[in-house]
Design a protein around this motif. Structure first.
Motif, PDB file in Angstrom:
ATOM      1  N   PHE A   1      85.401  11.482  34.857  1.00 55.00           N
ATOM      2  CA  PHE A   1      86.066  10.127  34.545  1.00 55.00           C
ATOM      3  C   PHE A   1      84.928   9.056  34.697  1.00 55.00           C
ATOM      4  CE2 PHE A   1      88.444   6.591  36.199  1.00 55.00           C
ATOM      5  CZ  PHE A   1      89.376   6.259  34.956  1.00 55.00           C
ATOM      6  N   VAL A   2      84.219   9.138  35.639  1.00 57.01           N
ATOM      7  CA  VAL A   2      83.175   8.183  35.861  1.00 57.01           C
ATOM      8  C   VAL A   2      82.233   8.155  34.871  1.00 57.01           C
ATOM      9  CG1 VAL A   2      81.358   7.307  37.608  1.00 57.01           C
ATOM     10  CG2 VAL A   2      83.808   7.946  38.599  1.00 57.01           C
ATOM     11  N   TYR A   3      81.651   9.362  34.578  1.00 54.40           N
ATOM     12  CA  TYR A   3      80.823   9.534  33.547  1.00 54.40           C
ATOM     13  C   TYR A   3      81.095   8.870  32.305  1.00 54.40           C
ATOM     14  CZ  TYR A   3      77.380  11.637  29.994  1.00 54.40           C
ATOM     15  OH  TYR A   3      76.630  11.767  28.960  1.00 54.40           O
ATOM     16  N   GLU A   4      82.393   9.187  31.904  1.00 57.05           N
ATOM     17  CA  GLU A   4      82.841   8.604  30.565  1.00 57.05           C
ATOM     18  C   GLU A   4      83.037   7.291  30.672  1.00 57.05           C
ATOM     19  OE1 GLU A   4      83.104  10.098  27.639  1.00 57.05           O
ATOM     20  OE2 GLU A   4      82.481  12.008  28.461  1.00 57.05           O
ATOM     21  N   ALA A   5      83.692   6.591  31.868  1.00 60.52           N
ATOM     22  CA  ALA A   5      83.861   5.211  31.884  1.00 60.52           C
ATOM     23  C   ALA A   5      82.477   4.376  31.842  1.00 60.52           C
ATOM     24  CB  ALA A   5      84.542   4.916  33.237  1.00 60.52           C
ATOM     25  N   ASN A   6      81.468   4.906  32.516  1.00 65.68           N
ATOM     26  CA  ASN A   6      80.261   4.144  32.537  1.00 65.68           C
ATOM     27  C   ASN A   6      79.454   4.441  31.163  1.00 65.68           C
ATOM     28  OD1 ASN A   6      80.435   3.370  34.947  1.00 65.68           O
ATOM     29  ND2 ASN A   6      79.319   5.087  35.817  1.00 65.68           N
ATOM     30  N   ASN A   7      80.010   5.409  30.177  1.00 58.61           N
ATOM     31  CA  ASN A   7      79.346   5.131  28.991  1.00 58.61           C
ATOM     32  C   ASN A   7      80.159   4.344  27.923  1.00 58.61           C
ATOM     33  OD1 ASN A   7      77.095   6.889  28.879  1.00 58.61           O
ATOM     34  ND2 ASN A   7      78.477   8.670  29.357  1.00 58.61           N
ATOM     35  N   GLY A   8      81.015   3.678  28.428  1.00 64.98           N
ATOM     36  CA  GLY A   8      81.853   2.822  27.697  1.00 64.98           C
ATOM     37  C   GLY A   8      81.413   1.055  28.092  1.00 64.98           C
ATOM     38  N   GLN A   9      82.344   0.189  27.525  1.00 66.27           N
ATOM     39  CA  GLN A   9      82.134  -1.231  27.886  1.00 66.27           C
ATOM     40  C   GLN A   9      83.229  -1.580  28.805  1.00 66.27           C
ATOM     41  OE1 GLN A   9      79.273  -2.793  26.992  1.00 66.27           O
ATOM     42  NE2 GLN A   9      78.752  -0.646  26.450  1.00 66.27           N
ATOM     43  N   SER A  10      84.340  -0.933  28.973  1.00 65.05           N
ATOM     44  CA  SER A  10      85.482  -1.637  29.526  1.00 65.05           C
ATOM     45  C   SER A  10      85.490  -1.553  31.107  1.00 65.05           C
ATOM     46  CB  SER A  10      86.762  -1.083  29.123  1.00 65.05           C
ATOM     47  OG  SER A  10      86.837  -1.440  27.515  1.00 65.05           O
ATOM     48  N   ILE A  11      85.175  -0.276  31.532  1.00 70.70           N
ATOM     49  CA  ILE A  11      85.184   0.089  32.972  1.00 70.70           C
ATOM     50  C   ILE A  11      84.015   0.704  33.429  1.00 70.70           C
ATOM     51  CG2 ILE A  11      86.502   1.380  34.581  1.00 70.70           C
ATOM     52  CD1 ILE A  11      88.541  -0.265  32.999  1.00 70.70           C
ATOM     53  N   TRP A  12      83.424   0.266  34.540  1.00 65.71           N
ATOM     54  CA  TRP A  12      82.195   0.608  35.122  1.00 65.71           C
ATOM     55  C   TRP A  12      82.313   0.816  36.639  1.00 65.71           C
ATOM     56  CZ3 TRP A  12      78.541  -3.495  33.079  1.00 65.71           C
ATOM     57  CH2 TRP A  12      78.070  -3.592  31.593  1.00 65.71           C
ATOM     58  N   PHE A  13      81.763   2.201  37.156  1.00 62.67           N
ATOM     59  CA  PHE A  13      81.380   2.300  38.421  1.00 62.67           C
ATOM     60  C   PHE A  13      80.052   1.945  38.603  1.00 62.67           C
ATOM     61  CE2 PHE A  13      85.078   4.411  37.147  1.00 62.67           C
ATOM     62  CZ  PHE A  13      86.186   4.428  38.404  1.00 62.67           C
ATOM     63  N   VAL A  14      79.751   1.172  39.535  1.00 65.85           N
ATOM     64  CA  VAL A  14      78.488   0.594  39.878  1.00 65.85           C
ATOM     65  C   VAL A  14      78.186   0.700  41.310  1.00 65.85           C
ATOM     66  CG1 VAL A  14      77.989  -0.782  37.790  1.00 65.85           C
ATOM     67  CG2 VAL A  14      78.837  -1.716  40.003  1.00 65.85           C
ATOM     68  N   ALA A  15      76.872   1.188  41.715  1.00 66.32           N
ATOM     69  CA  ALA A  15      76.588   1.273  43.336  1.00 66.32           C
ATOM     70  C   ALA A  15      76.713  -0.008  44.045  1.00 66.32           C
ATOM     71  CB  ALA A  15      75.375   1.820  43.595  1.00 66.32           C
ATOM     72  N   ASP A  16      76.290  -1.289  43.346  1.00 63.61           N
ATOM     73  CA  ASP A  16      76.214  -2.471  44.029  1.00 63.61           C
ATOM     74  C   ASP A  16      76.361  -3.670  43.114  1.00 63.61           C
ATOM     75  OD1 ASP A  16      73.542  -2.458  43.002  1.00 63.61           O
ATOM     76  OD2 ASP A  16      72.579  -1.554  44.816  1.00 63.61           O
ATOM     77  N   PHE A  17      76.092  -4.519  43.379  1.00 65.11           N
ATOM     78  CA  PHE A  17      76.120  -5.954  42.264  1.00 65.11           C
ATOM     79  C   PHE A  17      74.904  -6.039  41.539  1.00 65.11           C
ATOM     80  CE2 PHE A  17      79.762  -6.751  45.145  1.00 65.11           C
ATOM     81  CZ  PHE A  17      80.716  -7.036  44.079  1.00 65.11           C
ATOM     82  N   ALA A  18      73.814  -5.602  42.140  1.00 64.47           N
ATOM     83  CA  ALA A  18      72.520  -5.683  41.560  1.00 64.47           C
ATOM     84  C   ALA A  18      72.556  -4.603  40.264  1.00 64.47           C
ATOM     85  CB  ALA A  18      71.168  -5.005  42.473  1.00 64.47           C
ATOM     86  N   GLU A  19      73.209  -3.560  40.679  1.00 65.01           N
ATOM     87  CA  GLU A  19      73.337  -2.770  39.139  1.00 65.01           C
ATOM     88  C   GLU A  19      74.372  -3.413  38.197  1.00 65.01           C
ATOM     89  OE1 GLU A  19      75.153   1.828  38.017  1.00 65.01           O
ATOM     90  OE2 GLU A  19      74.857   1.314  40.298  1.00 65.01           O
ATOM     91  N   LEU A  20      75.414  -3.896  38.832  1.00 65.72           N
ATOM     92  CA  LEU A  20      76.357  -4.612  37.866  1.00 65.72           C
ATOM     93  C   LEU A  20      75.303  -5.454  36.855  1.00 65.72           C
ATOM     94  CD1 LEU A  20      78.998  -5.185  36.548  1.00 65.72           C
ATOM     95  CD2 LEU A  20      79.518  -6.754  38.630  1.00 65.72           C
ATOM     96  N   GLU A  21      74.457  -6.355  37.671  1.00 61.37           N
ATOM     97  CA  GLU A  21      73.955  -7.464  37.090  1.00 61.37           C
ATOM     98  C   GLU A  21      72.925  -6.841  35.994  1.00 61.37           C
ATOM     99  OE1 GLU A  21      71.238 -11.666  37.879  1.00 61.37           O
ATOM    100  OE2 GLU A  21      70.884  -9.807  39.162  1.00 61.37           O
ATOM    101  N   ARG A  22      72.313  -5.628  36.373  1.00 60.55           N
ATOM    102  CA  ARG A  22      71.230  -5.110  35.444  1.00 60.55           C
ATOM    103  C   ARG A  22      71.961  -4.558  34.212  1.00 60.55           C
ATOM    104  NH1 ARG A  22      69.320  -2.750  40.068  1.00 60.55           N
ATOM    105  NH2 ARG A  22      70.354  -1.051  39.903  1.00 60.55           N
ATOM    106  N   ARG A  23      73.373  -4.025  34.253  1.00 61.00           N
ATOM    107  CA  ARG A  23      74.016  -3.562  33.243  1.00 61.00           C
ATOM    108  C   ARG A  23      74.271  -4.683  32.458  1.00 61.00           C
ATOM    109  NH1 ARG A  23      77.775   1.446  33.707  1.00 61.00           N
ATOM    110  NH2 ARG A  23      77.322   1.127  31.372  1.00 61.00           N
ATOM    111  N   LEU A  24      74.752  -5.700  32.963  1.00 61.12           N
ATOM    112  CA  LEU A  24      75.219  -6.968  32.139  1.00 61.12           C
ATOM    113  C   LEU A  24      73.869  -7.539  31.512  1.00 61.12           C
ATOM    114  CD1 LEU A  24      77.840  -8.717  34.369  1.00 61.12           C
ATOM    115  CD2 LEU A  24      78.194  -7.366  32.331  1.00 61.12           C
ATOM    116  N   SER A  25      73.036  -7.562  31.949  1.00 61.99           N
ATOM    117  CA  SER A  25      71.533  -8.089  31.701  1.00 61.99           C
ATOM    118  C   SER A  25      71.229  -7.125  30.227  1.00 61.99           C
ATOM    119  CB  SER A  25      70.269  -7.779  32.537  1.00 61.99           C
ATOM    120  OG  SER A  25      69.320  -8.231  31.800  1.00 61.99           O
ATOM    121  N   GLN A  26      71.327  -5.991  30.462  1.00 62.68           N
ATOM    122  CA  GLN A  26      71.042  -4.878  29.484  1.00 62.68           C
ATOM    123  C   GLN A  26      72.053  -5.110  28.189  1.00 62.68           C
ATOM    124  OE1 GLN A  26      71.234  -1.293  31.393  1.00 62.68           O
ATOM    125  NE2 GLN A  26      69.389  -1.310  32.164  1.00 62.68           N
ATOM    126  N   GLN A  27      73.251  -5.509  28.400  1.00 61.11           N
ATOM    127  CA  GLN A  27      74.170  -5.874  27.585  1.00 61.11           C
ATOM    128  C   GLN A  27      73.998  -6.831  26.641  1.00 61.11           C
ATOM    129  OE1 GLN A  27      78.511  -6.283  28.659  1.00 61.11           O
ATOM    130  NE2 GLN A  27      78.876  -4.384  27.346  1.00 61.11           N
TER     131      GLN A  27
END
Length: 138
Positions: free
Chosen positions: A110-136
């Motif tokens: 479930f987490v793997y599939e969610a993290n491959n999409g754009q709507s739902i993400w599971f991230v370890a911390d806010f730094a990872e969230l920022e990195r993902r948003l930066s890449q996007q």
């Protein structure tokens, strides 16, 4: 972590929910010690707060979720995430979920599939969230 406007985004244990613009995306960052999301109906509180602040993404710390969220047999995670998708709101679950992942291959999938999409993400911390948003944003 740095917000889009250059202001630092700190995340203290006792801070209230905050709004941050991270890489041009308005994010509702939920307080780790706030109301628990224990039932599908509890998602309405988060969705209402996002609408109130015109946020496109809600970052909910794992401390705001019950163990049932991570037990897929309860259907809570599916019902909650579907509600966010239906209301066109992105969701990031922030924090260490390794103890639940160790117990469930279905949750890993479930987490793997969610993290491959754009709507739902599971991230370890806010730094990872920022990195993902930066890449996007790039």
């Amino acid at each position: 972590m740095r917000c889009f406007d250059g202001a630092p985004l700190s995340y203290a244990e006792s801070m209230p929910d905050t709004i941050s613009d991270i890489h041009a995306l308005r994010v509702l960052v939920c307080d780790p010690a706030g109301e628990i999301l224990a039932r599908e109906q509890d998602a309405n509180t988060f969705i209402g707060a996002a609408w109130e602040h015109q946020a496109a993404l809600i970052a909910i710390p794992v401390t705001r979720l019950t163990d049932d969220f991570f037990r897929l047999s309860t259907r809570l995670a599916g019902e909650v995430t579907q509600k966010f998708v239906n209301y066109n709101l992105r969701l990031a679950i922030v924090g260490d979920i390794s103890r639940w992942l160790a117990d469930s291959k279905a949750l890993c999938d479930f987490v793997y599939e969610a993290n491959n999409g754009q709507s739902i993400w599971f991230v370890a911390d806010f730094a990872e969230l920022e990195r993902r948003l930066s890449q996007q944003a790039a």
